[in-house]
Motif scaffolding. Structure first.
Motif, PDB file in Angstrom:
ATOM      1  N   GLU A  95       4.846   5.592   2.743  1.00  0.00           N
ATOM      2  CA  GLU A  95       5.067   6.979   3.111  1.00  0.00           C
ATOM      3  C   GLU A  95       5.432   6.834   4.543  1.00  0.00           C
ATOM      4  N   TRP A  96       4.895   5.829   5.227  1.00  0.00           N
ATOM      5  CA  TRP A  96       5.311   5.621   6.796  1.00  0.00           C
ATOM      6  C   TRP A  96       6.869   5.306   6.634  1.00  0.00           C
ATOM      7  N   GLU A 113      -3.602  11.686   0.678  1.00  0.00           N
ATOM      8  CA  GLU A 113      -4.399  10.458   0.540  1.00  0.00           C
ATOM      9  C   GLU A 113      -4.197   9.755  -0.801  1.00  0.00           C
ATOM     10  N   TYR A 161       0.592  -1.120   0.201  1.00  0.00           N
ATOM     11  CA  TYR A 161      -0.020  -0.030  -0.079  1.00  0.00           C
ATOM     12  C   TYR A 161       0.827   1.067   0.058  1.00  0.00           C
ATOM     13  N   HIS A 204       9.845   7.481   8.255  1.00  0.00           N
ATOM     14  CA  HIS A 204      10.758   7.094   9.722  1.00  0.00           C
ATOM     15  C   HIS A 204      12.153   7.058   9.334  1.00  0.00           C
ATOM     16  N   MET A 206       0.560   3.668   1.659  1.00  0.00           N
ATOM     17  CA  MET A 206       0.624   4.102   3.049  1.00  0.00           C
ATOM     18  C   MET A 206       2.089   3.623   3.867  1.00  0.00           C
ATOM     19  N   PHE A 207       2.378   2.640   3.323  1.00  0.00           N
ATOM     20  CA  PHE A 207       3.436   2.067   3.894  1.00  0.00           C
ATOM     21  C   PHE A 207       4.615   2.549   3.335  1.00  0.00           C
ATOM     22  N   ARG A 245       7.754  20.721  12.897  1.00  0.00           N
ATOM     23  CA  ARG A 245       7.625  19.980  11.643  1.00  0.00           C
ATOM     24  C   ARG A 245       6.194  19.737  11.455  1.00  0.00           C
ATOM     25  N   ALA A 246       6.052  20.493  10.410  1.00  0.00           N
ATOM     26  CA  ALA A 246       4.507  20.344   9.756  1.00  0.00           C
ATOM     27  C   ALA A 246       4.766  18.840   8.788  1.00  0.00           C
ATOM     28  N   GLY A 247       3.912  17.986   9.408  1.00  0.00           N
ATOM     29  CA  GLY A 247       3.594  16.898   8.235  1.00  0.00           C
ATOM     30  C   GLY A 247       2.610  16.995   7.274  1.00  0.00           C
ATOM     31  N   GLN A 248       2.691  16.540   6.340  1.00  0.00           N
ATOM     32  CA  GLN A 248       1.469  16.657   5.402  1.00  0.00           C
ATOM     33  C   GLN A 248       1.195  15.272   4.709  1.00  0.00           C
ATOM     34  N   ARG A 249       0.058  14.961   4.798  1.00  0.00           N
ATOM     35  CA  ARG A 249      -0.145  13.695   4.477  1.00  0.00           C
ATOM     36  C   ARG A 249      -1.091  13.667   3.187  1.00  0.00           C
TER      37      ARG A 249
END
Lengths: 281, 85
Positions: free
Chosen positions: B61-62, B85, B56, B66, B58-59, B79-83
């Motif tokens: 990005e994860w 979709e 996925y 990290h 998602m992984f 830190r402004a994280g932007q996610r």
């Protein structure tokens, strides 16, 4: 998209309508806002909602506005929610230092006012917890063991096993069966002793560099289908350690891995989920 | 050794932890705290059964987030994280 379903309790009393929440706040974690401006946390959370911080006197709740409970039977959906949830908590940790993390799907009703009242009502406790977690993170270690190398070595080293093997060779079928059972019992006993030894060594090795340690249940349905070798879980520990001690902790784990057949899984740094207290009335 | 958050076993464990650990709030204004053990078990099995970490987006990005964190020598920072979709 969110799948709206009533929870089992709600199904007992409610109609078939969706359970909606009045001015809900989905709570990820609580942070120490004296270390950074709340506005520095700007990220997107579960179900694409904007995450922000509601602050009271240096303590902040990391939230998003929500109208619904997050429930679904779609595993893929839950997976995405959980990963997103943790990414928000990770971002909060980066911005403010170690947060006090909530369990997944913690939602309060009543908007910012309700949130502020809750923070004020539990202010001292929350602030003390946050202070105790400053500069400290959770790490988890999982000690696994492939016992085959040990079984081979011990077969020659242990007097009882050697003797049983010799007697087996000289016996008829019936006797041999009994001797094999005895052999197996002795082997299991030696394995248990060795496992206990390894677990104790691990605990002794890491205790000097951690602030807190708790042993966790190994009886979970988790198993690693990627491994070609059957490995047994010997012990699991969750620890709280200073971020400055992370390297020392890893070095000490290396000393345990030098033993035959041993694998250590070392994860972190995590927010202190295992050590987070319940916040009650 | 260095701690990881990226490998499958770490994520399987984390799913368990997020569903069962963390602070639980007792308050009148609390609407819900997820108590979905059955989903937890199925989910853990589903994640453990994944053949690659990149099944996925998602992984990925994860994973990237990290690795970046590890490279930043672990300091607290704004830190402004932007996610996406």
């Amino acid at each position: 998209m969110t799948d709206h379903r009533p929870s089992p309790e709600e199904e007992q009393t409610a109609t078939n309508e969706e359970r909606t929440i009045s001015d809900g706040r989905y709570l990820y974690c609580v942070v120490d806002t004296t270390s950074a401006e709340p506005a520095t946390l700007s990220t997107t959370g579960v179900d694409d909602n904007s995450v922000y911080v509601v602050e009271v006197n240096g303590v902040g709740a990391v939230v998003h506005d929500c109208e619904t409970v997050y429930e679904t039977e779609d595993l893929e959906q839950v997976k995405r929610w959980l990963l997103t949830h943790q990414q928000v908590v990770d971002a909060a940790g980066d911005a403010f230092g170690t947060p006090l993390p909530m369990r997944f799907d913690t939602v309060l009703e009543g908007g910012d006012a309700s949130l502020e009242r809750w923070l004020e009502g539990h202010y001292e406790g929350i602030r003390d917890e946050l202070a105790s977690f400053t500069g400290v993170w959770e790490y988890r270690t999982n000690l696994l063991w492939d016992s085959a190398p040990f079984e081979e070595t011990i077969a020659d080293q242990d007097d009882q096993l050697r003797e049983l093997r010799q007697r087996k060779q000289q016996s008829g079928a019936g006797k041999r069966f009994l001797l094999e059972k005895q052999y197996d019992q002795r082997l299991q006993e030696l394995k248990r002793e060795r496992q206990t030894e390894l677990a104790e060594q691990l605990e002794e090795a890491i205790t000097p560099v951690v602030n807190n340690l708790t042993e966790q249940d190994t009886n979970t349905p988790l198993h690693d289908e990627h491994s070609s070798v059957e490995k047994e879980q010997i012990v699991r520990f969750a620890v709280l350690a200073d971020e400055d001690d992370e390297t020392a902790l890893g070095d000490r784990l290396d000393t345990i891995v030098e033993h035959e057949g041993v694998e250590i899984r070392f994860t972190g740094p995590w927010p202190p989920y295992t050590f987070a207290p319940d916040i009650g009335e | 050794m260095e701690p990881t958050k990226d490998e499958t076993h770490a994520i399987v464990e984390f799913v368990d932890v997020l569903l069962r650990e963390g602070a639980v709030i007792q308050a009148d204004v609390i609407v819900t705290v997820a108590d979905i053990p059955l989903i937890g078990i199925s989910l853990r099995a589903a994640i453990a059964g994944m053949t690659t970490m990149t099944d996925y987006g998602m992984f990925e990005e994860w994973d990237a987030a990290h690795r970046q964190r590890q490279g930043e020598a672990f300091t607290t920072s704004s830190r402004a994280g932007q996610r996406e979709e």
